[in-house]
Design a protein around this motif. Structure first.
Motif, PDB file in Angstrom:
ATOM      1  N   SER A   1       0.098  -9.058  -3.018  1.00  0.00           N
ATOM      2  CA  SER A   1       0.727  -7.741  -2.855  1.00  0.00           C
ATOM      3  C   SER A   1       2.222  -7.857  -2.566  1.00  0.00           C
ATOM      4  O   SER A   1       2.963  -6.886  -2.740  1.00  0.00           O
ATOM      5  CB  SER A   1       0.045  -6.959  -1.725  1.00  0.00           C
TER       6      SER A   1
ATOM      7  N   LEU B   1       2.229   0.725  -5.090  1.00  0.00           N
ATOM      8  CA  LEU B   1       0.812   0.344  -5.138  1.00  0.00           C
ATOM      9  C   LEU B   1       0.561  -1.004  -4.459  1.00  0.00           C
ATOM     10  O   LEU B   1      -0.542  -1.264  -3.976  1.00  0.00           O
ATOM     11  CB  LEU B   1       0.319   0.296  -6.580  1.00  0.00           C
ATOM     12  N   ALA B   2       1.578  -1.853  -4.447  1.00  0.00           N
ATOM     13  CA  ALA B   2       1.436  -3.153  -3.774  1.00  0.00           C
ATOM     14  C   ALA B   2       1.226  -2.934  -2.276  1.00  0.00           C
ATOM     15  O   ALA B   2       0.439  -3.643  -1.648  1.00  0.00           O
ATOM     16  CB  ALA B   2       2.676  -4.006  -4.021  1.00  0.00           C
ATOM     17  N   PHE B   3       1.915  -1.945  -1.727  1.00  0.00           N
ATOM     18  CA  PHE B   3       1.744  -1.627  -0.299  1.00  0.00           C
ATOM     19  C   PHE B   3       0.332  -1.107  -0.040  1.00  0.00           C
ATOM     20  O   PHE B   3      -0.306  -1.465   0.953  1.00  0.00           O
ATOM     21  CB  PHE B   3       2.797  -0.596   0.128  1.00  0.00           C
TER      22      PHE B   3
END
Lengths: 74, 213
Positions: free
Chosen positions: A24, A31-33
């Motif tokens: 991530s 979206l990574a968070f």
């Protein structure tokens, strides 16, 4: 289930959570968070909690047996 | 903490956790138990802390905000070659750090400003993927732009205090400072992102870092 198996399971869970956390951090995207907070952290925390629980619930084979337990066994 | 260190920390934690998972009979020795404690408790907790810090820091970057398609026009509006556009003038003249341009103006400088901005950001993600994404020109702020955000930097600066435009009436500056007169919606500094103007606009090209040196 013995503590050895529990520790190994906890190890795999923590590793899976950490892998998601690692991945991530590679892209710079909202979206990574979400992947970090929604999947990586919970999976890892379940692994940590499983490890702590396995330690707390583990009884050493050489531990003295209490009179109450002995009475229950007889 | 630099991202390389955070990634290295998580990688080491990951390898050790995998080692604990794959190795049989680890808990039979004292050293094995200590390793398991470090690998399954200490390092993961430190890694989560590092990861959170990294994510929160990255979420303040301009690149992060503009990674959503609907924000692209707002990013372009920072390059208008016209100083009457407030965000462009601030971005191009380093009145806000370019790397954190969006966050600098769009988080309230109060105790929980950053936290509120994060929750708003979560709502934006929800709308992006599960709601009706508005057209860029239809995007509005949740509430009028607060004067406090402008005053956080401009208050006390000589130009702000002395410029004729801020003394059109005797009490104008006092009203601005008391938030009774809005900086942006009172007809003074009301040309903001204006993404509807993009198609006819002339743009400033940001010099590359090497050229600037």
């Amino acid at each position: 289930m013995n503590i050895e198996t529990k520790l190994r399971r906890a190890g795999f869970m923590v590793a899976a959570g950490l892998l998601l956390q690692f991945l991530s951090l590679l892209p710079l995207h909202p979206l990574a968070f979400i992947a970090f907070v929604g999947f990586g952290v919970p999976i890892m925390l379940i692994g940590v909690a499983y490890y702590v629980f396995s330690l707390l619930s583990h009884t050493h084979p050489d531990a003295p047996v209490s009179p109450a337990t002995r009475a229950g066994q007889s | 903490m630099p991202i390389s260190i955070t990634l290295a920390l998580i990688a080491v934690s990951l390898i050790l956790a995998l080692f604990v998972g794959l190795r049989e009979g680890l808990s039979r020795t004292r050293e094995g138990k200590m390793l398991a404690f470090v690998a399954l408790f200490i390092l993961p907790v430190v890694s989560v802390w590092g990861g959170f810090e990294q994510h929160l820091d990255r979420a303040t970057s301009t690149q992060f905000c503009l990674s959503c398609h609907v924000m692209e026009d707002f990013g372009k509006s920072l390059h208008y070659d016209d100083k009457s556009y407030i965000p462009a003038a601030h971005f191009q003249n380093n009145r806000v750090p370019r790397e954190h341009a969006c966050y600098t103006c769009h988080t309230d400088y109060a105790m929980f400003g950053g936290i509120k901005a994060k929750f708003n950001g979560m709502h934006h993600i929800y709308v992006q993927y599960f709601g009706d994404v508005p057209k860029p020109a239809d995007i509005k702020l949740y509430k009028p732009f607060p004067n406090e955000t402008c005053l956080h930097c401009h208050l006390g600066s000589r130009k702000f205090e002395e410029v004729n435009g801020h003394h059109k009436t005797a009490d104008m500056l006092e009203k601005v400072k008391a938030s009774k007169l809005s900086c942006t919606s009172s007809g003074c500094h009301d040309t903001i992102h204006a993404v509807g103007d993009l198609k006819d606009a002339k743009f400033w090209t940001e010099p590359k870092e090497t050229e600037a040196k």
